[in-house]
Design a protein around this motif. Structure first.
Motif, PDB file in Angstrom:
ATOM      1  N   LEU A   1       0.744  -1.363   0.107  1.00 48.00           N
ATOM      2  CA  LEU A   1      -0.008  -0.046   0.002  1.00 48.00           C
ATOM      3  C   LEU A   1       0.960   1.314   0.008  1.00 48.00           C
ATOM      4  CD1 LEU A   1      -2.122  -2.122   1.319  1.00 48.00           C
ATOM      5  CD2 LEU A   1      -3.330   0.032   1.875  1.00 48.00           C
ATOM      6  N   LEU A   2       0.262   2.256  -0.658  1.00 49.74           N
ATOM      7  CA  LEU A   2       1.119   3.602  -0.529  1.00 49.74           C
ATOM      8  C   LEU A   2      -0.116   4.653   0.127  1.00 49.74           C
ATOM      9  CD1 LEU A   2       3.701   5.003  -1.640  1.00 49.74           C
ATOM     10  CD2 LEU A   2       2.208   5.963  -3.572  1.00 49.74           C
ATOM     11  N   SER A   3       0.598   4.950   1.264  1.00 54.03           N
ATOM     12  CA  SER A   3      -0.155   5.883   1.853  1.00 54.03           C
ATOM     13  C   SER A   3       0.098   7.546   1.366  1.00 54.03           C
ATOM     14  CB  SER A   3       0.082   5.985   3.523  1.00 54.03           C
ATOM     15  OG  SER A   3      -0.331   7.306   4.007  1.00 54.03           O
ATOM     16  N   VAL A   4      -0.886   7.968   0.733  1.00 55.37           N
ATOM     17  CA  VAL A   4      -0.734   9.516   0.011  1.00 55.37           C
ATOM     18  C   VAL A   4      -1.393  10.619   1.112  1.00 55.37           C
ATOM     19  CG1 VAL A   4      -0.786  10.894  -1.948  1.00 55.37           C
ATOM     20  CG2 VAL A   4      -0.607   8.527  -2.150  1.00 55.37           C
ATOM     21  N   VAL A   5      -0.471  11.431   1.818  1.00 58.30           N
ATOM     22  CA  VAL A   5      -1.122  12.530   2.653  1.00 58.30           C
ATOM     23  C   VAL A   5      -0.868  13.795   2.245  1.00 58.30           C
ATOM     24  CG1 VAL A   5      -0.865  13.488   4.878  1.00 58.30           C
ATOM     25  CG2 VAL A   5      -0.429  10.895   4.556  1.00 58.30           C
TER      26      VAL A   5
ATOM     27  N   LEU B   1      -0.348   0.019 -14.533  1.00 56.95           N
ATOM     28  CA  LEU B   1       0.353  -0.182 -13.315  1.00 56.95           C
ATOM     29  C   LEU B   1      -0.768  -0.765 -12.352  1.00 56.95           C
ATOM     30  CD1 LEU B   1       2.290   2.976 -12.845  1.00 56.95           C
ATOM     31  CD2 LEU B   1       3.179   0.515 -12.882  1.00 56.95           C
ATOM     32  N   LEU B   2      -0.721  -1.567 -11.348  1.00 60.94           N
ATOM     33  CA  LEU B   2      -1.486  -2.036 -10.563  1.00 60.94           C
ATOM     34  C   LEU B   2      -1.684  -0.899  -9.494  1.00 60.94           C
ATOM     35  CD1 LEU B   2      -1.749  -5.762  -9.165  1.00 60.94           C
ATOM     36  CD2 LEU B   2      -2.902  -3.706  -7.977  1.00 60.94           C
ATOM     37  N   ALA B   3      -2.751  -0.246  -9.342  1.00 65.26           N
ATOM     38  CA  ALA B   3      -3.053   0.801  -8.542  1.00 65.26           C
ATOM     39  C   ALA B   3      -4.563   1.004  -8.292  1.00 65.26           C
ATOM     40  CB  ALA B   3      -2.360   1.964  -9.176  1.00 65.26           C
ATOM     41  N   TYR B   4      -4.905   0.920  -7.265  1.00 72.48           N
ATOM     42  CA  TYR B   4      -6.536   1.094  -6.681  1.00 72.48           C
ATOM     43  C   TYR B   4      -6.450   2.033  -5.544  1.00 72.48           C
ATOM     44  CZ  TYR B   4      -7.401  -2.371 -10.502  1.00 72.48           C
ATOM     45  OH  TYR B   4      -7.675  -3.040 -11.603  1.00 72.48           O
ATOM     46  N   ALA B   5      -7.548   2.768  -5.208  1.00 71.11           N
ATOM     47  CA  ALA B   5      -7.705   3.524  -4.248  1.00 71.11           C
ATOM     48  C   ALA B   5      -8.481   3.082  -3.376  1.00 71.11           C
ATOM     49  CB  ALA B   5      -7.991   4.816  -4.591  1.00 71.11           C
ATOM     50  N   THR B   6      -8.136   3.200  -1.896  1.00 67.75           N
ATOM     51  CA  THR B   6      -9.218   3.039  -0.736  1.00 67.75           C
ATOM     52  C   THR B   6      -9.068   4.462   0.094  1.00 67.75           C
ATOM     53  OG1 THR B   6     -10.098   1.673   0.877  1.00 67.75           O
ATOM     54  CG2 THR B   6      -7.787   1.668   0.594  1.00 67.75           C
ATOM     55  N   ILE B   7     -10.340   4.724   0.567  1.00 65.84           N
ATOM     56  CA  ILE B   7     -10.282   6.096   1.406  1.00 65.84           C
ATOM     57  C   ILE B   7     -11.277   5.760   2.533  1.00 65.84           C
ATOM     58  CG2 ILE B   7     -10.841   8.254   1.170  1.00 65.84           C
ATOM     59  CD1 ILE B   7     -10.698   7.728  -1.952  1.00 65.84           C
ATOM     60  N   ASP B   8     -10.656   6.519   3.519  1.00 62.38           N
ATOM     61  CA  ASP B   8     -11.346   6.434   4.948  1.00 62.38           C
ATOM     62  C   ASP B   8     -11.852   7.565   5.332  1.00 62.38           C
ATOM     63  OD1 ASP B   8     -11.440   3.505   5.738  1.00 62.38           O
ATOM     64  OD2 ASP B   8      -9.366   3.937   5.229  1.00 62.38           O
ATOM     65  N   ALA B   9     -12.187   8.011   6.760  1.00 67.23           N
ATOM     66  CA  ALA B   9     -12.862   9.067   6.961  1.00 67.23           C
ATOM     67  C   ALA B   9     -11.766  10.456   6.983  1.00 67.23           C
ATOM     68  CB  ALA B   9     -13.325   8.778   8.424  1.00 67.23           C
ATOM     69  N   GLY B  10     -11.287  10.423   5.791  1.00 72.24           N
ATOM     70  CA  GLY B  10     -10.533  11.834   5.742  1.00 72.24           C
ATOM     71  C   GLY B  10      -9.993  11.830   4.312  1.00 72.24           C
ATOM     72  N   PRO B  11      -9.214  13.003   4.003  1.00 71.77           N
ATOM     73  CA  PRO B  11      -9.178  13.316   2.416  1.00 71.77           C
ATOM     74  C   PRO B  11      -8.058  12.334   1.880  1.00 71.77           C
ATOM     75  CG  PRO B  11      -8.107  15.129   3.874  1.00 71.77           C
ATOM     76  CD  PRO B  11      -8.916  14.125   4.773  1.00 71.77           C
ATOM     77  N   ASN B  12      -7.210  11.755   2.826  1.00 73.45           N
ATOM     78  CA  ASN B  12      -6.129  11.093   2.209  1.00 73.45           C
ATOM     79  C   ASN B  12      -6.512   9.970   1.563  1.00 73.45           C
ATOM     80  OD1 ASN B  12      -4.289  13.284   3.090  1.00 73.45           O
ATOM     81  ND2 ASN B  12      -4.758  12.516   5.019  1.00 73.45           N
TER      82      ASN B  12
END
Lengths: 320, 320
Positions: A175-179, A273-284
């Protein structure tokens, strides 16, 4: 004196938990499925205290924040449940950047439950510990275990707990965390999900979506089909956020950066590229990728969003 | 020779049309409700031709684009329906900036139907004209009438037509068109709605949402409660876009600017301004406001987004 020090890792839901049918017992409407992450974790030590109140230390500082109050409420619950009279000293060190939008409450309450298990000689196994952690924070039920984890929603305290999905542990996921935004979130997940449950006209369909996504996700994990894992996770995350968007009044955890990054991730996929997003209770955003592709994904994100902080995360281990 | 020149105004849906249950007849799954807009319109003149094919002029230029092909398909349909043998010369002038994300197909097919009505001496009343315009573009059914308009979804060609909501015409509504992106949209509304209908797990609930929003909207119009009109319209637009977001694979008409502007509009409301968003099949936003507040809203938007083009729009009249 027993060593009660316990470490628990945070986790990211790939099939989201959104909506409690019992707020007290933290029983969710649906199952959820997560990946426990290395790197981000909480270490907690507990001891008995002679004082007439609990003392909560967060990162070596005596805490009097909302965090401390929530911890004290949990200790009250544990005292009642196990008929303990004494107060506690709790020392918590959080290695979860709050800004990452990763729930430190998941690793926090898992570590606290684990530490109290030792201090009080409760001798709980990990399933029992998962139930106990759940009473502090729903997602903490999942942080007891390593790798991929399923939380069974259950119907009561006894039947709502998490368990590991052991056949998936050799999937080469990263996973890549993007803040983008280091401000704390405006709407807590508890408040957000409650509002969505009560007012989104789409909420009636949410449990069916989770049921379907979960079955497909279990199949994808079984087949070790990481692309499909990513696809289902992104779809499920968007369906969860659609509940907030259609709450009345609507709210959203997305910022302009979130929307832009979602489109950029689609372009990364078009590049193969294999890249999918997941997002929780915030903008990151957390990007689901593979051991093969994660470095290129990180490089592309850093080039396109120079001010974003990016961190590569691997699967993490069970509580210890 | 008859003067066949006809002008029709475009319209913006406040309760959205998203999903056809019959693609050929353009029968929608749900009713919808719109406001016809002045300022943006299409003027069309038709004449018989001796040629063996139709000639379509768009803004004084002979057109051979998708627009021309769609127009020719419509003329084929009209020839068949009214047993006409001849071909046509169609001269269309579009005063609808494509970039605004306002459907020029709505005013376009309404004007074309109106002009053919004169040329062929069909003597259709506006209800019949609404049906005929619908066969070219669903939203064109609404552009036959001025002010607030309801399109009854119906069950067949006969029962699917629009009608004006006459008791609402003195509501002091104004719209602000905010254009960020002047590129043409990537996913047409026809393609987008079809994909959403087929794959969004939330689509089953969409007709119920429209039914409920429509009843509340009719009540709000009856009460002349413009704030409530805006609120319902924004909620309904977000519920429509949630269908695209949860299509599989997901897609979105929103850009980063769209998301940012939605948050900015919430802040305008916190300042006490009447400002609600509605969004169609593109990244641009129309802000619903009042005669009292529209100037301040325009000023604030222009200050905050210096590169955006803003245009104030008023209710428009019926076809003429």
């Amino acid at each position: 004196m027993t060593n009660t020090t316990t470490t628990a890792h945070t986790n990211i839901a790939l099939i989201k938990y959104w909506g409690k049918k019992d707020a007290q017992l933290r029983l969710p409407y649906t199952d959820s499925l997560s990946l426990t992450l290395d790197g981000y974790y909480t270490t907690t030590t507990t001891a008995f205290s002679d004082a007439t109140h609990d003392q909560i230390y967060l990162n070596k500082q005596l805490a009097s924040t909302k965090f401390a109050q929530r911890t004290k409420n949990y200790l009250d619950l544990v005292r009642q449940k196990y008929q303990v009279e004494q107060h506690f000293i709790v020392q918590t060190d959080n290695f979860v950047p709050t800004a990452a939008g990763l729930a430190s409450s998941a690793s926090g309450f898992a570590a606290l439950a684990g530490s109290l298990n030792k201090l009080l000689n409760l001798d709980l196994d990990n399933t029992q510990l998962s139930r106990l952690a759940r009473l502090g924070s729903g997602s903490a039920a999942r942080s007891i275990f390593g790798g991929f984890v399923r939380w069974y929603h259950g119907n009561d305290d006894e039947t709502s707990y998490a368990a590991p999905i052991n056949n998936a542990n050799d999937i080469p996921i990263r996973l890549l965390s993007v803040v983008f935004d280091t401000n704390t979130k405006k709407t807590t997940s508890t408040t957000g999900m409650e509002h969505a449950v009560q007012t989104s006209p789409y909420f009636v369909t949410w449990p069916q979506i989770v049921q379907q996504d979960l079955q497909q996700m279990l199949h994808a994990l079984d087949q070790k089909d990481l692309k499909l894992v990513g696809q289902i996770a992104e779809n499920n995350a968007l369906a969860m956020h659609a509940l907030n968007w259609t709450a009345r009044p609507a709210f959203s955890y997305f910022s302009a950066d979130t929307t832009d990054l979602l489109a950029f991730i689609r372009r990364l996929r078009q590049q193969g590229l294999l890249a999918y997003a997941t997002i929780d209770a915030g903008p990151n955003v957390k990007i689901i990728s593979s051991t093969d592709d994660i470095s290129v994904v990180q490089q592309q994100i850093s080039q396109h969003y120079p001010s974003a902080q990016t961190t590569i995360l691997k699967p993490g281990t069970a509580i210890h």
